[in-house]
Scaffold this motif. Structure first.
Motif, PDB file in Angstrom:
ATOM      1  N   THR A  25       0.749  -1.106   0.013  1.00 48.50           N
ATOM      2  CA  THR A  25      -0.069   0.063   0.032  1.00 48.50           C
ATOM      3  C   THR A  25       0.771   1.221   0.080  1.00 48.50           C
ATOM      4  O   THR A  25       1.672   1.381   0.981  1.00 48.50           O
ATOM      5  N   VAL A  26       0.717   1.998  -0.838  1.00 49.76           N
ATOM      6  CA  VAL A  26       1.546   3.308  -1.098  1.00 49.76           C
ATOM      7  C   VAL A  26       1.003   4.564  -0.571  1.00 49.76           C
ATOM      8  O   VAL A  26       1.679   5.275   0.126  1.00 49.76           O
ATOM      9  N   VAL A  27      -0.653   4.598  -0.977  1.00 46.02           N
ATOM     10  CA  VAL A  27      -1.212   5.627  -0.173  1.00 46.02           C
ATOM     11  C   VAL A  27      -2.408   4.913   0.378  1.00 46.02           C
ATOM     12  O   VAL A  27      -3.101   4.025  -0.259  1.00 46.02           O
ATOM     13  N   ASP A  28      -2.734   5.265   1.741  1.00 38.72           N
ATOM     14  CA  ASP A  28      -3.639   4.631   2.409  1.00 38.72           C
ATOM     15  C   ASP A  28      -4.595   5.563   3.105  1.00 38.72           C
ATOM     16  O   ASP A  28      -4.355   6.563   3.788  1.00 38.72           O
ATOM     17  N   GLN A  29      -5.960   5.513   2.625  1.00 40.72           N
ATOM     18  CA  GLN A  29      -7.133   6.196   3.145  1.00 40.72           C
ATOM     19  C   GLN A  29      -6.723   7.671   3.280  1.00 40.72           C
ATOM     20  O   GLN A  29      -7.081   8.424   4.378  1.00 40.72           O
ATOM     21  N   VAL A  30      -6.308   8.225   2.398  1.00 41.17           N
ATOM     22  CA  VAL A  30      -5.831   9.846   2.474  1.00 41.17           C
ATOM     23  C   VAL A  30      -7.111  10.486   2.119  1.00 41.17           C
ATOM     24  O   VAL A  30      -7.728  10.523   1.123  1.00 41.17           O
ATOM     25  N   SER A  31      -7.441  11.461   3.017  1.00 41.74           N
ATOM     26  CA  SER A  31      -8.480  12.558   2.475  1.00 41.74           C
ATOM     27  C   SER A  31      -8.043  13.860   2.988  1.00 41.74           C
ATOM     28  O   SER A  31      -7.278  14.277   3.950  1.00 41.74           O
ATOM     29  N   PHE A  32      -8.133  14.669   2.006  1.00 35.12           N
ATOM     30  CA  PHE A  32      -7.856  16.304   2.142  1.00 35.12           C
ATOM     31  C   PHE A  32      -8.438  16.993   1.025  1.00 35.12           C
ATOM     32  O   PHE A  32      -8.828  16.570   0.123  1.00 35.12           O
TER      33      PHE A  32
END
Lengths: 298, 273
Positions: free
Chosen positions: A15-22
């Motif tokens: 997993t390189v990007v995990d559940q990112v929110s912005f």
């Protein structure tokens, strides 16, 4: 301008990007901070649509029917333009691809300070000059969103200040800016919101003040005492503000944000004994290592 | 459309700047002139004219050389930009990926066209001026030039495909050499070997013809060599296969170009960086 909701990217098991929110709105500048491999560059590629998200939603607001890429200016982390071309030729090539008036090229070269080098070949450029050419390319067509991947590497302190000046100017024109960086101390004061990333996930985000509040890191007060007046501060020895560093002529106090004003008042009652005084709030470097260390602990 | 023109122009200018264009022109011109001058040396008694001898000998050498030039121009079309870091940038621009592939393909084809026109064309003019020639002879010469361009187009698209599939420039060079060797040398050897081993004649002539036509290099050979008397000595397996008409041979090569380009565009639009 852009909004990410629970975006993840997996390469197989990894997993390189995990559940990112912005989100980044117009006239806002946001910085992503993290180690190499924390997922900053992948996040940029996701926004550019070069990598498809495995999960989550990614919205870029543009006029309907318009290619979102026409409104994005991007500066990749490492870019080397064909050495045989001149700076002017490189910029004109990209202007044509973006269908931007070629008149803007000379303006942008002027803005980044490459006017005199515009007719030299790129292979004679220094790293800083190439980086500035990259910035000029990103600014073509006055984009609504600027994505800058470690833009100040190779720039000397003077050029860095100039660079942030350009960014401020873009921001007042309504540009949304997303910048990734290692150089923490320099983006302090230039950035509205900070995201700290570690191993693909955002461990904390907010303004610098919000980060300071969440970290509860002590503010340092350095007091330089006039010779022979050290005894005046003996009373402070009992307080827990004092850390180990207590040489005869200089004392370092540590206090929380909330206690700062009160402690200063106490110190200032001995005003005549003080030669010099410095207040150092926790910097972004301190905050960053604090949050990363916190996240590293199980 | 304008994006394709921009990329085509940039590729063409790049080939001129890094001297690839001039190197290709010099290579092809020196080859054509040396064959033309060699042919004019009075050796024995020849029935054929100078121009038709040159056409045949030049086409048999072009078979090896044109693919080599084409692959050298195109092998790093994508992987080169990837290593430079400009591919990421290019893809962040408001252009489609097929614009990039097609723009680069046309740019490389123009370089080759330029090299063939100047290199072979000048030698052809020299022969006409020196020797005088009949219309049918220089038509043959022009047809040789056209089919060479088409052969080049096939190998430029192969080069594009190699540069898409390779992880680095170095491995792209390796793959290009491998493809060149296979299609121009090994393919015919394998075909002949199979034919010799096939004592019970299980291989039907149709299958054999199909296998020969499946290799664009053999199609080029058929087009240029199989027709003429002077050529039957040098035309390899192409001489054994029965020949479709010249236009359908050019058609087969064009289909190769189209198919390879479609595959390249498909792979490129699926590629994640």
């Amino acid at each position: 301008m852009i909004k990410l909701t629970q975006v993840s990217k997996n390469y197989g098991q990894h997993t390189v990007v995990d559940q990112v929110s912005f989100s980044v709105s117009p006239e806002q500048s946001v910085a992503i901070i993290g180690h190499n491999g924390a997922g900053k560059t992948t996040l940029m590629k996701l926004i550019l649509g070069l990598v498809r998200p495995s999960e989550g939603a990614l919205e870029i607001s543009t006029d309907p029917g318009r290619d979102p890429h026409a409104d994005i200016g991007f500066l990749p982390e490492t870019v080397s333009f064909p050495g045989e071309m001149t700076g002017n030729q490189v910029l004109r090539y990209y202007a044509k691809l973006k269908k931007v008036s070629l008149n803007q090229c000379s303006e942008l070269l002027e803005l980044v300070g490459l006017s005199t080098a515009a007719t030299s070949r790129v292979k004679t450029y220094s790293k800083g000059m190439r980086q500035r050419l990259g910035l000029a390319q990103a600014l073509l067509g006055n984009p609504k969103l600027l994505l800058l991947d470690e833009p100040t590497t190779g720039l000397d302190p003077f050029l860095r200040r100039h660079f942030y000046g350009i960014l401020r100017e873009c921001k007042t024109k309504g540009t949304a800016i997303l910048i990734s960086s290692h150089a923490l101390s320099e983006i302090e004061g230039e950035i509205d919101k900070i995201l700290i990333m570690r191993k693909g996930s955002v461990i904390i985000q907010g303004t610098l003040e919000q980060l300071r509040e969440a970290a509860q890191l002590p503010t340092q007060i350095h007091v330089e005492v006039l010779a022979g007046e050290e005894s005046r501060f003996a009373a402070f020895q009992q307080t827990d503000h004092l850390n180990g560093e207590n040489r005869s002529s200089s004392i370092t106090f540590l206090c929380q944000q909330s206690e700062k004003v009160e402690l200063m008042g106490q110190i200032m009652t001995h005003q005549k004994a003080i030669k010099n005084l410095q207040i150092i709030p926790p910097g972004l470097d301190d905050l960053y290592s604090h949050f990363v260390e916190q996240a590293d602990q199980p | 459309m304008s994006a394709i023109i921009t990329i085509t122009t940039a590729e063409f200018q790049r080939a001129i700047r890094n001297r690839w264009a001039i190197a290709s022109i010099l290579l092809l011109a020196s080859l054509a002139f040396s064959l033309a001058l060699l042919g004019s040396a009075p050796i024995g008694d020849t029935r054929a004219s100078l121009m038709s001898i040159t056409t045949v000998s030049l086409s048999s050498l072009s078979l090896y050389l044109i693919p080599l030039v084409a692959l050298t121009i195109s092998f790093d079309a994508i992987v080169g930009e990837e290593e430079q870091g400009t591919l990421l940038l290019l893809l962040s621009y408001p252009i489609s990926r097929w614009h990039i592939i097609l723009g680069k393909f046309i740019g490389h084809l123009l370089v080759l066209l330029f090299a063939i026109l100047v290199g072979y064309g000048s030698a052809g003019l020299y022969l006409i001026v020196q020797d005088g020639s009949q219309t049918s002879e220089w038509i043959d010469y022009v047809q040789m030039m056209t089919s060479s361009l088409l052969l080049g187009a096939v190998f430029i698209s192969i080069g594009c495909l190699i540069s898409l599939l390779s992880k680095s420039r170095a491995s792209a060079i390796g793959a290009a050499v491998g493809v060149w060797l296979f299609m121009l040398v090994l393919y015919d050897l394998i075909l002949l070997g199979v034919l010799l081993a096939d004592k019970e004649q299980k291989i039907q002539p149709e299958l054999f013809n199909g296998l020969v036509l499946a290799n664009p290099a053999d199609v080029y050979r058929l087009y240029n060599l199989a027709g003429s008397d002077a050529a039957s000595m040098v035309s390899g397996v192409a001489n054994i296969a029965s020949t479709p008409g010249p236009n359908s041979l050019l058609g087969i090569m064009s289909i190769w170009v189209a198919v390879l380009l479609v595959i390249a565009i498909y792979l490129f639009s699926r590629k994640e960086l």
